[in-house]
Design a protein around this motif. Structure first.
Motif, short mmCIF file in Angstrom:
data_model
loop_
_atom_site.label_atom_id
_atom_site.label_comp_id
_atom_site.label_asym_id
_atom_site.label_seq_id
_atom_site.Cartn_x
_atom_site.Cartn_y
_atom_site.Cartn_z
N GLU A 281 3.49 14.41 0.56
CA GLU A 281 3.36 13.52 1.72
C GLU A 281 3.24 12.09 1.22
OE1 GLU A 281 0.23 12.73 5.43
OE2 GLU A 281 0.03 14.50 4.14
N ILE A 282 4.09 11.20 1.74
CA ILE A 282 4.06 9.80 1.34
C ILE A 282 3.72 8.94 2.55
CG2 ILE A 282 5.37 7.89 0.32
CD1 ILE A 282 7.22 9.94 -0.95
N ASP A 283 2.60 8.23 2.49
CA ASP A 283 2.25 7.20 3.47
C ASP A 283 2.70 5.87 2.89
OD1 ASP A 283 0.78 8.57 5.64
OD2 ASP A 283 -0.54 9.17 3.99
N THR A 284 3.71 5.28 3.48
CA THR A 284 4.35 4.11 2.87
C THR A 284 3.67 2.79 3.21
OG1 THR A 284 5.86 3.66 4.71
CG2 THR A 284 6.54 5.32 3.08
N GLY A 285 2.92 2.76 4.29
CA GLY A 285 2.31 1.50 4.72
C GLY A 285 3.27 0.60 5.50
N CYS A 286 4.44 1.13 5.88
CA CYS A 286 5.42 0.30 6.59
C CYS A 286 5.08 0.11 8.08
CB CYS A 286 6.82 0.93 6.47
SG CYS A 286 7.50 0.85 4.82
N HIS A 287 4.42 1.09 8.69
CA HIS A 287 4.00 1.02 10.09
C HIS A 287 5.16 0.74 11.04
CE1 HIS A 287 -0.06 1.20 8.62
NE2 HIS A 287 0.10 0.09 7.92
N ASN A 288 6.26 1.46 10.84
CA ASN A 288 7.39 1.31 11.77
C ASN A 288 7.54 2.51 12.68
OD1 ASN A 288 8.41 3.25 10.08
ND2 ASN A 288 10.04 1.97 9.22
N GLY A 289 6.61 3.47 12.60
CA GLY A 289 6.60 4.63 13.47
C GLY A 289 7.65 5.68 13.17
N LYS A 290 8.38 5.55 12.07
CA LYS A 290 9.46 6.48 11.74
C LYS A 290 8.99 7.49 10.70
CE LYS A 290 13.62 4.83 11.30
NZ LYS A 290 14.75 4.03 10.79
N PRO B 87 0.83 -1.21 0.00
CA PRO B 87 0.00 0.00 0.00
C PRO B 87 0.86 1.26 0.00
CG PRO B 87 0.14 -0.87 2.21
CD PRO B 87 0.91 -1.82 1.33
N LEU B 88 0.50 2.23 -0.81
CA LEU B 88 1.26 3.46 -0.90
C LEU B 88 0.30 4.59 -1.27
CD1 LEU B 88 4.26 4.58 -0.91
CD2 LEU B 88 4.11 4.41 -3.40
N THR B 89 0.37 5.69 -0.54
CA THR B 89 -0.43 6.86 -0.87
C THR B 89 0.49 8.08 -0.93
OG1 THR B 89 -2.35 5.95 0.28
CG2 THR B 89 -2.39 8.30 -0.23
N VAL B 90 0.47 8.76 -2.07
CA VAL B 90 1.28 9.96 -2.25
C VAL B 90 0.33 11.14 -2.45
CG1 VAL B 90 3.12 11.06 -3.57
CG2 VAL B 90 3.06 8.56 -3.37
N TYR C 23 10.69 4.09 6.23
CA TYR C 23 9.87 5.04 7.00
C TYR C 23 8.39 4.75 6.83
CZ TYR C 23 14.18 7.69 7.42
OH TYR C 23 15.47 8.06 7.71
N GLU C 24 7.64 5.17 7.84
CA GLU C 24 6.17 5.09 7.76
C GLU C 24 5.61 6.30 7.02
OE1 GLU C 24 2.35 4.95 10.83
OE2 GLU C 24 4.23 3.94 11.37
N LYS C 25 6.20 7.47 7.28
CA LYS C 25 5.78 8.69 6.60
C LYS C 25 7.01 9.45 6.11
CE LYS C 25 1.22 10.13 8.24
NZ LYS C 25 0.62 10.36 6.92
N PRO D 299 5.54 14.33 14.58
CA PRO D 299 4.80 13.45 15.50
C PRO D 299 5.37 13.54 16.91
CG PRO D 299 6.30 12.17 14.14
CD PRO D 299 6.37 13.58 13.63
N GLU D 300 4.66 12.97 17.86
CA GLU D 300 5.08 13.06 19.26
C GLU D 300 6.47 12.47 19.48
OE1 GLU D 300 2.26 11.44 21.95
OE2 GLU D 300 0.64 12.80 21.39
N GLY D 301 6.79 11.45 18.75
CA GLY D 301 8.10 10.81 18.92
C GLY D 301 9.22 11.50 18.18
N GLY D 302 8.90 12.60 17.52
CA GLY D 302 9.91 13.32 16.75
C GLY D 302 10.06 12.78 15.34
N MET D 303 10.86 13.45 14.55
CA MET D 303 11.08 13.01 13.18
C MET D 303 12.51 13.33 12.75
SD MET D 303 8.91 15.86 11.01
CE MET D 303 9.35 17.61 11.04
N GLU D 304 12.98 12.58 11.78
CA GLU D 304 14.29 12.84 11.18
C GLU D 304 14.13 13.90 10.09
OE1 GLU D 304 16.21 9.24 9.88
OE2 GLU D 304 15.28 8.10 11.49
#
Length: 372
Positions: free
Chosen positions: A295-304, A257-260, A325-327, A349-354
């Motif tokens: 914005e890319i939603d990769t579908g990886c669900h790794n929280g990164k 799954p991928l949404t751009v 990455y997840e996003k 996000p709350e956990g920060g981002m690179e």
């Protein structure tokens, strides 16, 4: 009398030519965009006495007349052939290199020391605020030096990279220069365009992954052909028959799954837009050419999450980051006039981002600018 008659005939012919081209320019509708050059063309400036007094109007009108001149592409081709007959190896800011390479010229005087310091200071603010990494990619004139004419002058981008490393810290800089230099005999830059190829971007990805201690997901043997017959922006500047390039890609980067989402409105399920392969701008195949925000939603669900501040060199590079990455957010500052840090805070996000700053070296000095 014969001399007088010859002068009259010459004046008459020249006057007729001027009248014909003036009439043609008046009849011809202005073009908004040049597909051959992949850029917007200058529009007719509005006359004001203030602009005229400052010289702004005449400068803008000269640019307009140059862009909208009737038969412009044909005249570029004729001019190039004349230059070749004079055995010139630089035409319109493009070096005619060995093995059919056209290499964009970047002269030292275009990038004075004060400009380097200005951009490095801006970069330092961003790196400190966001703990960002920096990936400045050398252009072909600094890597394919064996392709350049023997007398060719070019801006030393290694010195720029060393200065940036001094300002922001070497640990924040990804060394793409050394990686590309090791692979300079391979097809890492297009022959007719100013971008790196997908293979060149792959080696950039390899440098990035090694710097971050990540496993390398891709293999250059997995690159597939997307299109042949690519003639890029440098070809448009000389406009003579040349060997064309090919567009390659990693098809797995667009697996679902991928949404751009482009500019907060248009959604796609792929990072590759095949319609561009039927146009002059085949490089637009990667991430639908240029947008202010992607914005890319990769579908990886790794929280990164990764936020990339970029120029068009990132367009064929970022798809390789999708498995990591997840996003992924991409910001092109050429098309965004708001406050960058405030915008980024809204997407953090709350956990920060690179955060990754990715430009080619010349575009970094020319275009990197933002409001905090």
């Amino acid at each position: 009398m014969n001399e007088k008659r010859s002068a009259i005939i010459t004046i008459t012919i020249l006057s007729a030519i001027i009248l014909i081209f003036t009439a043609a320019d008046l009849i011809q509708k202005d073009r908004l965009y040049s597909e051959k050059e992949n850029r917007l063309l200058a529009a007719k400036p509005e006359f004001t006495w203030e602009a005229f007094a400052k010289g702004d109007y005449t400068e803008a009108y000269e640019a307009y007349a140059t862009d909208q001149f009737v038969g412009r592409d044909r005249w570029i081709r004729i001019h190039t052939w004349l230059e070749l007959c004079l055995q010139k190896e630089e035409i319109g800011g493009v070096y005619l290199g060995a093995d059919g390479y056209l290499i964009e010229q970047h002269l030292p005087e275009e990038f004075p020391e004060e400009l380097v310091e200005e951009k490095a200071a801006l970069l330092e603010k961003l790196v400190k605020r966001w703990n960002a990494q920096v990936m400045l990619v050398p252009t072909a004139d600094n890597i394919l030096t064996d392709k350049l004419p023997a007398w060719a002058i070019y801006y030393d981008q290694k010195a720029l990279l060393d200065r940036v490393a001094e300002v922001v810290g070497s640990k924040k800089c990804i060394d793409v220069y050394s990686m590309l230099s090791r692979h300079a005999k391979e097809e890492i830059y297009y022959r007719t365009d100013h971008h790196w190829t997908s293979l060149g971007a792959y080696y950039g990805y390899q440098a990035w992954a090694e710097a971050k201690g990540l496993d390398i997901v891709w293999n250059p043997e997995d690159l597939e052909l997307a299109a042949e017959g690519f003639l890029g922006t440098l070809y448009s500047k000389v406009n003579i028959p040349m060997r064309s390039d090919v567009i390659q890609f990693f098809p797995g980067a667009s697996d679902p799954p991928l949404t751009v989402t482009y500019d907060l409105r248009e959604k796609k399920n792929t990072c590759y837009e095949k319609d561009y392969l039927e146009t002059k701008n085949k490089y637009g195949f990667f991430l639908d050419d240029n947008h202010a925000f992607v914005e890319i939603d990769t579908g990886c669900h790794n929280g990164k999450t990764l936020f990339v501040i970029k120029d068009s060199y990132a367009n064929c590079f970022v798809p390789m980051l999708i498995p990591h990455y997840e996003k992924i957010y991409m910001m092109d500052l050429r098309y965004y006039n708001g406050r960058l840090f405030r915008f980024m805070e809204d997407y953090e996000p709350e956990g920060g981002m690179e955060v990754l700053v990715l430009y080619n070296c010349a575009h970094f000095l020319e275009d990197f600018s933002y409001l905090e």
